[in-house]
Write a protein that holds these residues in place. Structure first.
Motif, PDB file in Angstrom:
ATOM      1  N   ARG A   1      39.336  45.422  52.108  1.00 54.26           N
ATOM      2  CA  ARG A   1      39.170  44.748  50.823  1.00 54.26           C
ATOM      3  C   ARG A   1      39.496  43.259  50.911  1.00 54.26           C
ATOM      4  NH1 ARG A   1      36.308  48.183  47.524  1.00 54.26           N
ATOM      5  NH2 ARG A   1      37.086  50.314  47.794  1.00 54.26           N
ATOM      6  N   ARG A   2      39.124  42.645  52.015  1.00 57.74           N
ATOM      7  CA  ARG A   2      39.357  41.222  52.208  1.00 57.74           C
ATOM      8  C   ARG A   2      38.020  40.503  52.350  1.00 57.74           C
ATOM      9  NH1 ARG A   2      43.241  41.670  57.276  1.00 57.74           N
ATOM     10  NH2 ARG A   2      43.076  39.400  57.281  1.00 57.74           N
ATOM     11  N   GLY A   3      38.029  39.212  52.065  1.00 57.31           N
ATOM     12  CA  GLY A   3      36.804  38.442  52.177  1.00 57.31           C
ATOM     13  C   GLY A   3      36.307  38.374  53.611  1.00 57.31           C
ATOM     14  N   VAL A   4      34.976  38.338  53.761  1.00 59.32           N
ATOM     15  CA  VAL A   4      34.360  38.288  55.088  1.00 59.32           C
ATOM     16  C   VAL A   4      33.453  37.055  55.154  1.00 59.32           C
ATOM     17  CG1 VAL A   4      32.921  39.488  56.776  1.00 59.32           C
ATOM     18  CG2 VAL A   4      34.379  40.803  55.215  1.00 59.32           C
ATOM     19  N   LEU A   5      33.654  36.240  56.185  1.00 62.74           N
ATOM     20  CA  LEU A   5      32.837  35.049  56.390  1.00 62.74           C
ATOM     21  C   LEU A   5      31.948  35.240  57.610  1.00 62.74           C
ATOM     22  CD1 LEU A   5      32.079  32.076  55.818  1.00 62.74           C
ATOM     23  CD2 LEU A   5      34.015  31.412  57.265  1.00 62.74           C
TER      24      LEU A   5
ATOM     25  N   GLY B   1      43.556  35.655  54.161  1.00 62.32           N
ATOM     26  CA  GLY B   1      43.001  36.996  54.358  1.00 62.32           C
ATOM     27  C   GLY B   1      41.562  37.062  54.802  1.00 62.32           C
ATOM     28  N   VAL B   2      40.870  35.938  54.902  1.00 58.13           N
ATOM     29  CA  VAL B   2      39.440  35.963  55.259  1.00 58.13           C
ATOM     30  C   VAL B   2      39.254  36.357  56.713  1.00 58.13           C
ATOM     31  CG1 VAL B   2      37.395  34.516  55.601  1.00 58.13           C
ATOM     32  CG2 VAL B   2      38.725  34.321  53.504  1.00 58.13           C
ATOM     33  N   GLN B   3      38.316  37.241  56.953  1.00 58.77           N
ATOM     34  CA  GLN B   3      37.971  37.664  58.307  1.00 58.77           C
ATOM     35  C   GLN B   3      36.650  37.014  58.716  1.00 58.77           C
ATOM     36  OE1 GLN B   3      38.922  41.942  59.167  1.00 58.77           O
ATOM     37  NE2 GLN B   3      39.044  42.087  56.951  1.00 58.77           N
TER      38      GLN B   3
END
Length: 285
Positions: free
Chosen positions: A92-96, A209-211
């Motif tokens: 549930r973390r942002g994904v770049l 938290g962005v992956q």
């Protein structure tokens, strides 16, 4: 233009790729400026042999396939590394997603939206540069708005849209090898030559938290479709992303080089990567 796009959107991929291959060579033969840039960039990267010459036709294929991707029936898409996306979304973390001008970079967000965006309620927002022509800009906006996928312009409002998507645990995609406007980038090495490089990619990656995932869409021969390749930053690079903007830009450029060297014949070597940035105080790069 809309009529042509509507007609071409019904063509088989193979026919579009044949048309694009011919168009790519036609532009290369007709434009001395394009040829000089292509020669300079491929030599700068040390590219030679079959891959170098194949990139000419591949550049035309990238343009010719757009009507089918934007407005036509779905195309076959395979995956390599989809488990990395599933693992990121599970947290549930942002994904770049960072993608160079390699292969079919239009297919990657569409494939994500279809497989992950709608089923997982985790849409992807992609950054795009609005066209100066109103008709073409309207066409681009229509093409890039679909279930599980949204588009954000290269403006302050667009950047806020990207930030908000990441905070919601959604995905964001951009092309970090796109030349940003003046004042919104730094000069960093790209294949050994200074290139004006956006700082936005690093700013997004450093949000809490962005992956970061590296991704690109490989165009398969004979119109057989595409394969989307996905790789975590930590797997591709031997160091975390630096906090200094210039160092981070250089790291991202190296990551893009790694992807490009996997399939150099499908990179847009004719793109004006080393040009001086334009002035546009309202845009964000």
């Amino acid at each position: 233009m809309r009529v042509w796009f509507a007609v071409l959107s019904r063509w088989p991929l193979l026919a579009l790729h044949v048309l694009g291959w011919c168009a790519g060579w036609g532009v290369w033969l007709a434009s001395p400026t394009y040829r000089r840039r292509w020669r300079a960039h491929t030599r700068q990267a040390g590219l030679s042999g079959r891959a170098r010459w194949a990139s000419i036709g591949a550049a035309g294929q990238q343009v010719a396939e757009l009507p089918r991707l934007w407005f036509g029936p779905p195309v076959p898409v395979g995956w390599e590394g989809a488990a990395h996306i599933e693992a990121a979304l599970a947290q549930r973390r942002g994904v770049l997603f960072l993608t160079p001008h390699l292969g079919c970079f239009e297919v990657t967000p569409r494939a994500y939206a279809e497989r992950f965006g709608v089923p997982h309620a985790a849409p992807i927002t992609v950054l795009y540069r609005p066209s100066r022509h109103a008709a073409l800009d309207a066409l681009l906006q229509q093409a890039r708005q679909r279930p599980g996928m949204a588009a954000a312009p290269t403006t302050l409002a667009g950047v806020r849209q990207l930030m908000q998507a990441l905070r919601r645990g959604e995905a964001v995609g951009l092309l970090p090898d796109q030349v940003p406007p003046q004042g919104l980038g730094v000069w960093a090495p790209f294949f050994g030559r200074p290139a004006y490089t956006m700082t936005l990619a690093a700013r997004l990656a450093q949000q809490p938290g962005v992956q970061v995932l590296l991704a690109w869409g490989q165009r398969l021969p004979w119109g057989r479709g595409y394969v989307v390749h996905v790789q975590p930053w930590a797997q591709a690079m031997d160091e975390p992303l630096a906090t200094d903007p210039a160092q981070a830009a250089a790291q991202i450029n190296r990551a893009m080089e790694l992807l490009i060297r996997r399939c150099p014949e499908q990179y847009l070597w004719g793109y004006a990567r080393y040009k001086s940035p334009r002035e546009s105080p309202r845009a964000l790069g």
